[in-house]
Write a protein that holds these residues in place. Structure first.
Motif, PDB file in Angstrom:
ATOM      1  N   LEU A 296       0.266  -1.180  -0.315  1.00  0.00           N
ATOM      2  CA  LEU A 296      -0.333   0.208  -0.024  1.00  0.00           C
ATOM      3  C   LEU A 296       0.837   1.268  -0.160  1.00  0.00           C
TER       4      LEU A 296
ATOM      5  N   GLU B  10       2.922   1.680  -3.475  1.00  0.00           N
ATOM      6  CA  GLU B  10       1.503   2.237  -4.419  1.00  0.00           C
ATOM      7  C   GLU B  10       1.111   3.926  -3.970  1.00  0.00           C
ATOM      8  N   LEU B  11       1.110   4.198  -2.712  1.00  0.00           N
ATOM      9  CA  LEU B  11      -0.026   5.955  -2.377  1.00  0.00           C
ATOM     10  C   LEU B  11       1.657   5.939  -2.636  1.00  0.00           C
TER      11      LEU B  11
ATOM     12  N   ALA C 279      -5.311   9.141  -4.453  1.00  0.00           N
ATOM     13  CA  ALA C 279      -5.206   7.839  -3.416  1.00  0.00           C
ATOM     14  C   ALA C 279      -6.786   7.492  -3.437  1.00  0.00           C
TER      15      ALA C 279
ATOM     16  N   LEU D 151      -7.301   3.329  -4.076  1.00  0.00           N
ATOM     17  CA  LEU D 151      -6.125   2.523  -3.108  1.00  0.00           C
ATOM     18  C   LEU D 151      -6.952   2.832  -1.680  1.00  0.00           C
TER      19      LEU D 151
END
Length: 226
Positions: free
Chosen positions: A3, A6-7, A45, A48
């Motif tokens: 996570l 990816e953020l 975001a 996600l």
């Protein structure tokens, strides 16, 4: 990718470096920024964070803490977006963790974001018949004025669920303070409740005009009939 990786990739892709300096100046150079405006941050975001639906509270808070520790301010804002989206996973037992988060890298933007999350959790507890002010009495007396601000503001938006006696008592307990962010919070909390009970707020502000600061009283009566 996890996570946080990816953020990071999503925010860096959305960043406009030319925005960073003005954003830092607006925050009095206290934080560094990537240069991601709020709408672009939320869009980057959104997917996600939505994927965390049903996440357990401990993991949710761990993600928030990891984001909070990143140097760029946008990561703290993403943490707030995440907590606001998934606040129903939290209960009053998680209020201390939220207050602890608020004390780190504290400024009005992050503190007021925590206000909304704490308020949602406590209002839900109130509606279940529990203690809707759990931990707020201690926060109101805390040495850290940011926690006192959270306590003062935690009933924002509660309307008919607002405990007026607690609200007015908190306003009087903090009325002697010179701190701008406390005086502003008193006025803001009263003004918000005035949308539900204008006569009660006007009567309170007039009865205690000698105790309330001019700023607090002006803010409280901002939208009241003259």
């Amino acid at each position: 990718m996890d996570l946080h990786a990816e953020l990071k990739a999503a925010l860096e892709a959305a960043a406009e470096p030319g925005r960073a300096a003005p954003m830092q100046a607006y925050m009095r150079e206290q934080f560094i920024f990537l240069g991601v405006a709020a709408p672009q941050r939320r869009m980057a975001a959104k997917g996600l964070l939505a994927g965390l639906k049903g996440i357990d509270p401990a993991t949710l808070l761990d993600h928030a803490l990891r984001l909070w520790q990143q140097p760029e301010r946008e990561y703290q804002h993403v943490a707030l977006d995440m907590l606001a989206l998934h606040w129903r996973q939290l209960g009053i037992e998680h209020i201390p963790a939220l207050l602890g988060l608020a004390r780190q890298r504290a400024w009005w933007d992050s503190v007021d974001g925590i206000v909304g999350i704490v308020g949602d959790v406590l209002q839900a507890e109130h509606l279940r018949g529990g203690n809707g002010h759990a931990h707020m009495d201690a926060a109101l007396r805390h040495d850290d004025f940011w926690l006192r601000r959270i306590a003062m503001l935690h009933q924002l938006g509660w309307r008919a669920d607002t405990d007026a006696a607690w609200l007015f008592g908190a306003a009087l307990a903090l009325a002697h303070e010179n701190e701008f962010f406390i005086r502003k919070a008193i006025g803001w909390a009263l003004r918000d409740y005035a949308r539900h009970a204008p006569e009660a707020v006007t009567a309170f502000a007039n009865a205690h005009r000698q105790l309330l600061s001019p700023l607090s009283r002006r803010e409280a009566l901002k939208h009241q009939p003259r």
